[in-house]
Write a protein that holds these residues in place. Structure first.
Motif, PDB file in Angstrom:
ATOM      1  N   GLN A  59      -2.753  58.816  33.083  1.00  0.00           N
ATOM      2  CA  GLN A  59      -2.163  57.481  33.060  1.00  0.00           C
ATOM      3  C   GLN A  59      -2.745  56.593  34.147  1.00  0.00           C
ATOM      4  N   ASN A  60      -3.163  57.194  35.247  1.00  0.00           N
ATOM      5  CA  ASN A  60      -3.766  56.434  36.347  1.00  0.00           C
ATOM      6  C   ASN A  60      -5.253  56.187  36.127  1.00  0.00           C
ATOM      7  N   ASN A  61      -5.774  56.615  34.971  1.00  0.00           N
ATOM      8  CA  ASN A  61      -7.177  56.409  34.607  1.00  0.00           C
ATOM      9  C   ASN A  61      -8.165  57.025  35.584  1.00  0.00           C
ATOM     10  N   LEU A  62      -7.823  58.174  36.108  1.00  0.00           N
ATOM     11  CA  LEU A  62      -8.756  58.865  36.984  1.00  0.00           C
ATOM     12  C   LEU A  62      -9.689  59.702  36.122  1.00  0.00           C
ATOM     13  N   ASP A  63     -10.942  59.413  36.148  1.00  0.00           N
ATOM     14  CA  ASP A  63     -12.000  60.105  35.409  1.00  0.00           C
ATOM     15  C   ASP A  63     -11.448  60.894  34.216  1.00  0.00           C
ATOM     16  N   ASN A  64     -11.171  60.187  33.160  1.00  0.00           N
ATOM     17  CA  ASN A  64     -10.459  60.738  32.009  1.00  0.00           C
ATOM     18  C   ASN A  64     -11.109  61.970  31.393  1.00  0.00           C
ATOM     19  N   GLU A  65     -12.408  62.015  31.318  1.00  0.00           N
ATOM     20  CA  GLU A  65     -13.074  63.173  30.716  1.00  0.00           C
ATOM     21  C   GLU A  65     -12.805  64.434  31.521  1.00  0.00           C
ATOM     22  N   GLN A  66     -12.845  64.321  32.841  1.00  0.00           N
ATOM     23  CA  GLN A  66     -12.556  65.485  33.673  1.00  0.00           C
ATOM     24  C   GLN A  66     -11.101  65.902  33.543  1.00  0.00           C
ATOM     25  N   VAL A  67     -10.212  64.927  33.468  1.00  0.00           N
ATOM     26  CA  VAL A  67      -8.792  65.241  33.329  1.00  0.00           C
ATOM     27  C   VAL A  67      -8.538  65.899  31.975  1.00  0.00           C
ATOM     28  N   LEU A  68      -9.158  65.375  30.922  1.00  0.00           N
ATOM     29  CA  LEU A  68      -9.004  65.993  29.599  1.00  0.00           C
ATOM     30  C   LEU A  68      -9.508  67.434  29.610  1.00  0.00           C
ATOM     31  N   ALA A  69     -10.630  67.658  30.257  1.00  0.00           N
ATOM     32  CA  ALA A  69     -11.171  69.016  30.356  1.00  0.00           C
ATOM     33  C   ALA A  69     -10.198  69.918  31.115  1.00  0.00           C
ATOM     34  N   ALA A  70      -9.572  69.384  32.154  1.00  0.00           N
ATOM     35  CA  ALA A  70      -8.605  70.163  32.915  1.00  0.00           C
ATOM     36  C   ALA A  70      -7.362  70.466  32.079  1.00  0.00           C
ATOM     37  N   ILE A  71      -6.948  69.527  31.243  1.00  0.00           N
ATOM     38  CA  ILE A  71      -5.792  69.743  30.370  1.00  0.00           C
ATOM     39  C   ILE A  71      -6.104  70.846  29.364  1.00  0.00           C
ATOM     40  N   VAL A  72      -7.278  70.797  28.770  1.00  0.00           N
ATOM     41  CA  VAL A  72      -7.686  71.847  27.826  1.00  0.00           C
ATOM     42  C   VAL A  72      -7.731  73.198  28.551  1.00  0.00           C
ATOM     43  N   SER A  73      -8.266  73.208  29.750  1.00  0.00           N
ATOM     44  CA  SER A  73      -8.335  74.435  30.536  1.00  0.00           C
ATOM     45  C   SER A  73      -6.932  74.973  30.826  1.00  0.00           C
ATOM     46  N   ASN A  74      -6.004  74.089  31.114  1.00  0.00           N
ATOM     47  CA  ASN A  74      -4.619  74.474  31.367  1.00  0.00           C
ATOM     48  C   ASN A  74      -4.018  75.156  30.137  1.00  0.00           C
ATOM     49  N   TYR A  75      -4.214  74.549  28.986  1.00  0.00           N
ATOM     50  CA  TYR A  75      -3.714  75.160  27.750  1.00  0.00           C
ATOM     51  C   TYR A  75      -4.358  76.523  27.504  1.00  0.00           C
ATOM     52  N   ARG A  76      -5.654  76.612  27.749  1.00  0.00           N
ATOM     53  CA  ARG A  76      -6.349  77.885  27.536  1.00  0.00           C
ATOM     54  C   ARG A  76      -5.844  78.966  28.475  1.00  0.00           C
ATOM     55  N   LYS A  77      -5.518  78.587  29.719  1.00  0.00           N
ATOM     56  CA  LYS A  77      -4.957  79.558  30.668  1.00  0.00           C
ATOM     57  C   LYS A  77      -3.642  80.101  30.129  1.00  0.00           C
ATOM     58  N   ARG A  78      -2.814  79.202  29.600  1.00  0.00           N
ATOM     59  CA  ARG A  78      -1.524  79.648  29.063  1.00  0.00           C
ATOM     60  C   ARG A  78      -1.722  80.619  27.906  1.00  0.00           C
ATOM     61  N   ILE A  79      -2.604  80.250  26.994  1.00  0.00           N
ATOM     62  CA  ILE A  79      -2.855  81.095  25.819  1.00  0.00           C
ATOM     63  C   ILE A  79      -3.437  82.440  26.245  1.00  0.00           C
ATOM     64  N   GLU A  80      -4.374  82.414  27.181  1.00  0.00           N
ATOM     65  CA  GLU A  80      -4.983  83.656  27.664  1.00  0.00           C
ATOM     66  C   GLU A  80      -3.935  84.551  28.328  1.00  0.00           C
ATOM     67  N   LEU A  81      -3.068  83.958  29.116  1.00  0.00           N
ATOM     68  CA  LEU A  81      -2.012  84.716  29.778  1.00  0.00           C
ATOM     69  C   LEU A  81      -1.119  85.404  28.750  1.00  0.00           C
ATOM     70  N   ILE A  82      -0.726  84.667  27.730  1.00  0.00           N
ATOM     71  CA  ILE A  82       0.129  85.219  26.682  1.00  0.00           C
ATOM     72  C   ILE A  82      -0.598  86.308  25.908  1.00  0.00           C
TER      73      ILE A  82
END
Length: 103
Positions: A59-82
């Motif tokens: 929402q603060n428009n901080l380097d959106n591509e990097q933030v999107l990549a971090a969000i995808v990585s976050n989801y992948r961590k959750r899935i991998e953990l499960i």
């Protein structure tokens, strides 16, 4: 910005369903104790908090591509953990089942 928010919606739609389904599998698993489930869910809460922080950064428009990549990585961590937890449970169940058939 509109493109990025659409991309975030697509990412959320894809991963949220997977994560929700897999968390439900863990919660319904009879092999886990209540303490095991609580510990697992605490990791998920931490990852949820990280995700919410990343959404704020979007929402603060901080380097959106990097933030999107971090969000995808976050989801992948959750899935991998499960997936790792469920795989360990399945392997232990198979070992227990095989033990009864050893000659």
């Amino acid at each position: 910005t509109h493109y990025v928010s659409k991309e975030l919606q697509d990412i959320d739609m894809h991963y949220k369903g997977l994560v929700t389904y897999q968390v439900q599998l863990v919660q319904n698993n009879n092999q886990l104790t209540a303490a095991d489930k609580e510990e697992f869910l605490s990791f998920m809460v931490e990852l949820d908090a990280e995700y919410e922080q990343l959404k704020l950064e979007m929402q603060n428009n901080l380097d959106n591509e990097q933030v999107l990549a971090a969000i995808v990585s976050n989801y992948r961590k959750r899935i991998e953990l499960i997936e790792n937890l469920l795989q360990q449970l399945n392997e232990s169940k198979i070992k227990e089942d095989d033990y009864g058939y050893t000659l």
